[in-house]
Design an enzyme around this catalytic site. Structure first.
Site, PDB file in Angstrom:
ATOM      1  N   ARG A   1     -61.557  15.964  28.049  1.00 24.75           N
ATOM      2  CA  ARG A   1     -62.733  15.100  27.918  1.00 24.75           C
ATOM      3  C   ARG A   1     -63.907  15.838  27.295  1.00 24.75           C
ATOM      4  O   ARG A   1     -64.729  15.242  26.602  1.00 24.75           O
ATOM      5  CB  ARG A   1     -63.121  14.535  29.298  1.00 24.75           C
ATOM      6  CG  ARG A   1     -62.312  13.331  29.692  1.00 24.75           C
ATOM      7  CD  ARG A   1     -62.591  12.950  31.116  1.00 24.75           C
ATOM      8  NE  ARG A   1     -61.735  13.649  32.049  1.00 24.75           N
ATOM      9  CZ  ARG A   1     -62.041  13.882  33.321  1.00 24.75           C
ATOM     10  NH1 ARG A   1     -63.202  13.504  33.800  1.00 24.75           N
ATOM     11  NH2 ARG A   1     -61.187  14.502  34.101  1.00 24.75           N
ATOM     12  N   GLU A  16     -61.283  20.507  41.171  1.00 20.73           N
ATOM     13  CA  GLU A  16     -61.433  19.650  42.356  1.00 20.73           C
ATOM     14  C   GLU A  16     -60.086  19.118  42.819  1.00 20.73           C
ATOM     15  O   GLU A  16     -59.858  18.958  44.000  1.00 20.73           O
ATOM     16  CB  GLU A  16     -62.407  18.493  42.080  1.00 20.73           C
ATOM     17  CG  GLU A  16     -62.837  17.783  43.352  1.00 20.73           C
ATOM     18  CD  GLU A  16     -63.690  16.543  43.126  1.00 20.73           C
ATOM     19  OE1 GLU A  16     -63.812  16.069  41.990  1.00 20.73           O
ATOM     20  OE2 GLU A  16     -64.209  16.034  44.134  1.00 20.73           O
TER      21      GLU A  16
HETATM   22  O1  LIG Z   1     -65.563  21.690  38.095  1.00 19.13           O
HETATM   23  P1  LIG Z   1     -64.082  21.534  38.283  1.00 19.13           P
HETATM   24  O2  LIG Z   1     -63.692  21.302  39.711  1.00 19.13           O
HETATM   25  O3  LIG Z   1     -63.327  22.645  37.646  1.00 19.13           O
HETATM   26  O4  LIG Z   1     -63.670  20.162  37.554  1.00 19.13           O
HETATM   27  C1  LIG Z   1     -64.193  19.781  36.314  1.00 19.13           C
HETATM   28  C2  LIG Z   1     -63.140  19.600  35.265  1.00 19.13           C
HETATM   29  O5  LIG Z   1     -62.199  18.576  35.665  1.00 19.13           O
HETATM   30  C3  LIG Z   1     -62.027  17.669  34.588  1.00 19.13           C
HETATM   31  O6  LIG Z   1     -61.023  18.091  33.715  1.00 19.13           O
HETATM   32  P2  LIG Z   1     -59.447  17.871  33.896  1.00 19.13           P
HETATM   33  O7  LIG Z   1     -58.827  19.193  34.175  1.00 19.13           O
HETATM   34  O8  LIG Z   1     -59.189  16.756  34.859  1.00 19.13           O
HETATM   35  O9  LIG Z   1     -58.972  17.512  32.439  1.00 19.13           O
HETATM   36  P3  LIG Z   1     -59.141  16.296  31.414  1.00 19.13           P
HETATM   37  O10 LIG Z   1     -60.462  16.505  30.756  1.00 19.13           O
HETATM   38  O11 LIG Z   1     -57.979  16.539  30.519  1.00 19.13           O
HETATM   39  O12 LIG Z   1     -59.072  14.981  32.177  1.00 19.13           O
HETATM   40  C4  LIG Z   1     -63.352  17.688  33.884  1.00 19.13           C
HETATM   41  O13 LIG Z   1     -63.243  17.219  32.553  1.00 19.13           O
HETATM   42  C5  LIG Z   1     -63.754  19.147  33.958  1.00 19.13           C
HETATM   43  O14 LIG Z   1     -63.210  19.900  32.881  1.00 19.13           O
HETATM   44  N1  LIG Z   2     -64.534  13.518  40.630  1.00 20.80           N
HETATM   45  C1  LIG Z   2     -64.211  13.725  39.352  1.00 20.80           C
HETATM   46  N2  LIG Z   2     -64.302  12.727  38.441  1.00 20.80           N
HETATM   47  C2  LIG Z   2     -63.981  12.938  37.143  1.00 20.80           C
HETATM   48  N3  LIG Z   2     -63.569  14.120  36.674  1.00 20.80           N
HETATM   49  C3  LIG Z   2     -63.476  15.144  37.537  1.00 20.80           C
HETATM   50  N4  LIG Z   2     -63.099  16.433  37.367  1.00 20.80           N
HETATM   51  C4  LIG Z   2     -63.176  17.039  38.566  1.00 20.80           C
HETATM   52  N5  LIG Z   2     -63.569  16.201  39.520  1.00 20.80           N
HETATM   53  C5  LIG Z   2     -63.774  14.995  38.906  1.00 20.80           C
END
Ligand SMILES: O=P(O)(O)OC[C@H]1O[C@H](OP(=O)(O)OP(=O)(O)O)[C@H](O)[C@@H]1O
Ligand SMILES: Nc1ncnc2[nH]cnc12
Length: 176
Positions: free
Chosen positions: A62, A99
């Protein structure tokens, strides 16, 4: 005038995704709305504070959506931090927890030159694991981090405490 409150109104909460107990912040309504998406990019560009940026670094996946548009607006290069196994050249990698899981992020070893001014962009700061790992990779490449900028910050997870003394900017903050 771009308004973070308008962006906040568009974010959709999805309960129990991708795991029970997680309230997922769905940004797709912002992406699907031309003026709102433009506003999000304008506000993220402002977080550079007028400093000339060499590289905008975006985090898979994202983060790419926002970081690439910010790079284009700022006239900067774009660098991807990717999940493991996707980058074709020589990489530096690091494992981390987020998370709702764990993973490995990688960057090309020549993607940023020592001293280059970098804006790190992602859509959301939760526990900070993803951003902290990305910052460590950029530190190893001797990047000069101007700011670390997020559309959304889940403040109650205290992710910014993992990000050291860097300037952390978020457009939309959730206290709880
Ligand atoms: O602060 P954190 O607990 O590390 O979480 C934040 C991360 O989680 C999500 O990515 P995700 O790994 O879900 O990947 P995506 O963007 O491919 O959905 C979001 O886009 C951040 O990169
Ligand atoms: N609560 C949340 N919603 C969307 N993206 C996330 N990445 C980590 N935690 C998330």
């Amino acid at each position: 005038m771009p308004s973070a409150e308008n962006l906040r109104s568009a974010i959709r909460d999805v309960a129990d995704f991708p795991k029970p107990g997680i309230v997922f912040k769905d940004i797709t309504p912002i992406l699907a709305n031309g003026p709102l998406f433009q506003d999000s990019i304008s506000l993220l560009c402002d977080t550079a504070g007028g400093t000339k940026i060499d590289k905008v670094v975006g985090i898979d996946a994202r983060g790419f959506i926002f970081a690439a548009a910010v790079a284009d607006r700022l006239g900067a290069g774009f660098v991807p931090v990717r999940k493991k196994g996707k980058l074709p050249w020589n990489t530096r990698g690091l494992s981390y927890t987020l998370e709702y899981g764990e993973n490995v992020v990688e960057i090309h070893e020549d993607a940023v030159k020592p001293g280059e001014k970098v804006l790190l962009v992602d859509d959301l700061l939760a526990t900070g694991g993803t951003a902290a790992a990305s910052l460590q990779l950029l530190g190893d490449l001797e990047a000069d981090i101007v700011a670390v900028s997020f559309l959304i910050e889940l403040g109650f997870l205290k992710g910014r405490e993992k990000l050291g003394s860097h300037r952390i900017e978020s457009l939309i903050h959730y206290a709880d």
